[in-house]
Design an enzyme around this catalytic site. Structure first.
Site, PDB file in Angstrom:
ATOM      1  N   ASP A   1       0.846  -1.194   0.000  1.00 57.42           N
ATOM      2  CA  ASP A   1       0.000   0.000   0.000  1.00 57.42           C
ATOM      3  C   ASP A   1       0.885   1.249   0.000  1.00 57.42           C
ATOM      4  O   ASP A   1       1.788   1.369   0.835  1.00 57.42           O
ATOM      5  CB  ASP A   1      -0.894   0.004   1.246  1.00 57.42           C
ATOM      6  CG  ASP A   1      -1.951   1.088   1.184  1.00 57.42           C
ATOM      7  OD1 ASP A   1      -3.029   0.826   0.636  1.00 57.42           O
ATOM      8  OD2 ASP A   1      -1.688   2.197   1.685  1.00 57.42           O
TER       9      ASP A   1
ATOM     10  N   GLU B   1      -4.674   2.434  -4.527  1.00 51.03           N
ATOM     11  CA  GLU B   1      -3.218   2.489  -4.363  1.00 51.03           C
ATOM     12  C   GLU B   1      -2.664   1.226  -3.724  1.00 51.03           C
ATOM     13  O   GLU B   1      -1.536   1.201  -3.226  1.00 51.03           O
ATOM     14  CB  GLU B   1      -2.828   3.705  -3.504  1.00 51.03           C
ATOM     15  CG  GLU B   1      -3.220   3.618  -2.037  1.00 51.03           C
ATOM     16  CD  GLU B   1      -4.631   4.091  -1.747  1.00 51.03           C
ATOM     17  OE1 GLU B   1      -4.913   4.397  -0.577  1.00 51.03           O
ATOM     18  OE2 GLU B   1      -5.446   4.149  -2.690  1.00 51.03           O
TER      19      GLU B   1
END
Length: 247
Positions: A108, A151
């Protein structure tokens, strides 16, 4: 043969030998070699046409599993491959990998929302694209790379025990945090990973990696953590066994 692999159509014909390139995934192109005692023009035309149609069909299937922005495999490919690798009873192909040699990681980008808020979504998309290119460059061709969503990215590390997986992931994290994104600057990432096992289904494997990722984010970000190590050290507790869920 090299010419045939690079070309979208038949390029090599030596006597009665035909070579047709077939795309398998983003890293792999295989080829089909046909040797005939005699090759007539009608047969040659039929084979050319057949493999042209087959090639187009294969490319359409591959395109449906590619994330348009990053070029990595998308969530649809992720679900299919995870079922093939980690739910062998549901698999319809021969993709199963020895569980003891495979690790699964969730990645992440740290504080990515700030990029969109401060610079706009155009720059945010550029960060995601460049980050994906870093992944393709840094990871091995045998690894599976996915854009999991937003993301968040996922990696299946083949032929890697927990120690080797940590070294691979840490090398990527340290290398990527030095990359200077246009206008945005450098960005860090948090990583959590786990080891696959024949007794774990895909849902459990993903959950373990996600727990390790959450720990990385909660405890300062910009770090890599292994689920099993966190359990052994008492940093996180395993959940009570739940019914097996499949995709």
């Amino acid at each position: 043969i090299l010419d045939a692999i690079e070309s979208p159509k038949l390029t090599n014909r030596q006597g009665s030998t035909l070579i047709y390139p077939i795309a398998i995934d983003r890293n792999t192109k295989e080829f089909i070699l046909i040797k005939l005692s005699q090759l007539s023009e009608p047969l040659s035309f039929f084979l050319d046409t057949f493999f042209h149609i087959y090639k187009n069909h294969t490319e359409l299937l591959l395109a449906a599993e590619i994330d348009e922005l990053t070029g990595l495999q998308n969530r649809k490919a992720f679900d299919r491959i995870c079922n093939s690798l980690f739910n062998p009873k549901l698999s319809s192909d021969d993709m199963e990998i020895t569980a003891s040699e495979t690790c699964f990681a969730m990645i992440d980008l740290d504080h990515f929302k700030q990029v969109n808020d401060e610079f706009g979504h155009l720059y945010g998309d550029e960060v995601l694209l460049l980050f994906a290119q870093l992944m393709i460059r840094e990871f091995r061709t045998s690894d599976f790379l996915f854009r999991y969503g937003g993301e968040e990215f996922a990696v299946i590390l083949t032929d890697a025990n927990p120690g080797a997986a940590y070294e691979i992931l840490e090398r990527f994290r340290k290398s990527a945090e030095l990359f200077n994104y246009p206008q945005v600057g450098c960005k860090t990432m948090s990583i959590g990973y786990t080891v696959t096992d024949i007794d774990k289904n895909a849902a459990l494997i993903i959950d373990e990696a996600d727990q390790a990722l959450y720990y990385s984010k909660k405890n300062g970000r910009n770090q890599t953590n292994c689920f099993l190590r966190l359990v052994d050290s008492g940093e996180i507790e395993t959940k009570e066994s739940e019914p097996i869920l499949y995709f």
